[in-house]
Design an enzyme around this catalytic site. Structure first.
Site, PDB file in Angstrom:
ATOM      1  N   HIS A  23       0.797  -1.212   0.021  1.00 40.36           N
ATOM      2  CA  HIS A  23       0.195  -0.228   0.053  1.00 40.36           C
ATOM      3  C   HIS A  23       0.787   1.259   0.105  1.00 40.36           C
ATOM      4  O   HIS A  23       0.575   2.369   0.334  1.00 40.36           O
ATOM      5  CB  HIS A  23      -0.906  -0.071   1.266  1.00 40.36           C
ATOM      6  CG  HIS A  23      -1.749  -1.139   1.401  1.00 40.36           C
ATOM      7  ND1 HIS A  23      -3.034  -1.277   0.607  1.00 40.36           N
ATOM      8  CD2 HIS A  23      -1.592  -2.292   2.278  1.00 40.36           C
ATOM      9  CE1 HIS A  23      -3.129  -2.767   0.996  1.00 40.36           C
ATOM     10  NE2 HIS A  23      -2.569  -3.215   1.916  1.00 40.36           N
ATOM     11  N   SER A  42      15.377  16.581 -20.463  1.00 37.13           N
ATOM     12  CA  SER A  42      14.500  17.555 -20.436  1.00 37.13           C
ATOM     13  C   SER A  42      14.706  18.577 -21.274  1.00 37.13           C
ATOM     14  O   SER A  42      15.930  19.068 -21.288  1.00 37.13           O
ATOM     15  CB  SER A  42      14.267  17.931 -19.043  1.00 37.13           C
ATOM     16  OG  SER A  42      13.526  19.309 -18.922  1.00 37.13           O
TER      17      SER A  42
END
Length: 524
Positions: A231, A355
């Site tokens: 989780h 980028s």
């Protein structure tokens, strides 16, 4: 938008290229506008009110990687070219021709058909040369015949009849080309052979390369402790090698399903009942002849069909590939997450840019590319698996156009596999980062402590550890050790718990991974 903004856009038009309509667009717009033939009217018709009125439509160019509509034939062409010999239009034509030639040879080998004598060595050699030397120019000739027939399989028959002109022995039996066949007899066998060959030559080797790469990555990491997360939260530790071994085990099973899926073929005429065959030769065992022919091609025989082979096997293969892709997506996302956590670093490649504005970036683009392509592949494969087994009555043609998309589906599978492989090749483990996470997660030892307390029947062990550890921002080893020292359990049990650390609390992860990888190495 205000008047000033509108004026700015309009004044900017002088810097934009005027629209250029190539002849096909001009003709189409002229014929459809019908009222105003001016260039302005054509532009109004071509673009909606929301489109920019000065978009440029380029002149048509020859089909290349730059002008291709599909990325598998464009941007990714070089990465999936291994599939072209199996799924291109040329390949489909060639596989159909193979089936037609093999059927003519099978009829010649049938002693109960006196009109077709066993083929001589020279006739057989001519047919083999026709297949071996089949070229793009030959395929173009088939397509030219199809322009007249408007039927792709009939064009194969006519092409073969033209090719044997002048070969007296073969020309004498030319009407036995496509004898008793419906188009689907040829098509289903052609597609089955395409799938088998592509699976064996391209897809399974790509899966094997991925499994081998993961094995090489996992072996030295079987002892590398790692904080597990369930989780998204810290959980009982494992080892990095064990987590990779889990993926390998899944891929091994999925690969076996892909490899073992049988592809059956049918060869029983217009509606599956040998109607024409029995009309011509009522005493022949056409069922046995059909079975022998299909199996000699390397396929399993499908006995009960309508006009079409029902495609249940292709659907099963699609589902097997989808499961493989789902495992791949799971792996790609997990590796992506581990990179984000700093467990893996990516080796920078000279010249690459991460980028367009942030110079420092080394993005996990290979895993992202793989995830995207596996998703597209599953969308295509899912549709094919749902659509292909469904056909109206004895046949409709909706499967024909769907089958032509097997190539793109396989191409996106291959892209996903190769992109994942590329990404794995750039990974470096950061042991320090792994250890740092473990060193700040002492609360994960609560499971071990409360389980030992249960063994010795200490009251409410779970509740006591919950109160001690749940929701606390940090849990230091001193607090845990103080808790352990006051437990009413045997001394040796307390000592074992005191010696336990998050890095050593990995259960049998290392042993299980080593045993599995050694067993797998022996099997492979």
């Amino acid at each position: 938008m205000g008047a000033n903004s509108r004026h700015h856009l309009e004044s900017d038009h002088q810097f934009r290229p005027k629209i250029r309509l190539c002849a096909p667009f001009q003709d189409r717009l002229f014929s459809q506008s019908g009222q105003d033939n001016s260039a302005h009217a054509k532009i109004r018709f071509a673009f909606s009110a929301h489109s920019h009125p000065f978009l440029s439509i380029p002149d048509p160019h020859p089909l290349t990687a730059l002008t291709a509509l599909s990325p598998v034939d464009g941007r990714y062409e070089s990465k999936v070219s291994a599939l072209r010999p199996f799924f291109s239009e040329f390949a489909l034509i060639r596989y159909r021709l193979i089936v037609e030639v093999r059927w003519l040879e099978a009829l010649g080998a049938c002693n109960d058909i006196p009109e077709v004598a066993p083929l001589s060595a020279s006739a057989t050699a001519f047919l083999e040369a026709t297949l071996d030397n089949f070229s793009v120019e030959d395929a173009k000739q088939v397509k030219e015949i199809e322009r007249t027939t408007n039927h792709d399989v009939k064009a194969i028959e006519y092409f073969l009849k033209q090719r044997i002109e002048g070969e007296k022995e073969l020309q004498g039996i030319s009407e036995f080309i496509h004898f008793g066949c419906t188009s689907e007899d040829i098509n289903n066998l052609a597609y089955a052979l395409m799938l088998l060959d592509a699976r064996e030559a391209v897809i399974l080797p790509a899966i094997d390369r991925l499994i081998s790469t993961l094995c090489r990555l996992a072996v030295p990491l079987t002892q590398e402790p790692m904080l597990a997360r369930t989780h998204g939260q810290p959980a009982s530790p494992t080892t990095l090698g064990k987590e990779l071994a889990n993926v390998i085990a899944r891929l091994e099973h999925a690969r076996s399903q892909v490899a073992k899926t049988a592809i059956r073929g049918k060869f029983n005429g217009a509606v599956g009942n040998f109607n024409a065959h029995l009309a011509a030769y009522p005493d022949l065992d056409w069922v046995a002849i059909s079975c022998r022919f299909v199996e000699k091609l390397g396929l399993d025989w499908q006995s009960m069909t309508t006009q079409i082979e029902p495609h249940d096997d292709i659907a099963a293969l699609c589902h097997a590939l989808m499961r493989t892709n789902s495992i791949l997506i799971d792996l790609d996302r997990d590796i992506w997450g581990y990179i984000a956590l700093g467990y893996f670093r990516q080796r920078a490649v000279d010249g690459e840019v991460g980028s367009s504005t942030m110079p420092h970036k080394v993005n996990p683009i290979d895993f992202e590319n793989a995830e995207g392509n596996a998703g597209i592949a599953n969308a295509l494969l899912g549709h094919l698996a749902d659509k292909l087994p469904i056909s109206r009555w004895q046949r409709d043609l909706s499967d024909s156009t769907a089958l032509r998309n097997l190539g793109p589906a396989f191409a996106h599978c291959l892209l996903a596999l190769e992109s994942t492989l590329k990404g794995l090749g750039k990974l470096e483990v950061d042991s320090g980062r792994l250890q740092a996470d473990l060193d700040t997660s002492w609360e994960v030892l609560a499971e071990a402590i409360q389980t030992v307390m249960r063994r010795y029947q200490v009251p409410k062990p779970y509740e006591k550890l919950k109160a001690l550890t749940r929701g606390h921002q940090t849990m230091d080893p001193t607090t845990l050790r103080d808790f352990i020292e006051q437990l009413p359990i045997p001394k040796e049990a307390r000592e074992r718990l005191v010696q336990l650390t998050p890095a050593t609390y990995t259960g049998n992860a290392a042993e299980a991974a080593v045993a599995f990888l050694q067993r797998l190495s022996g099997d492979r």
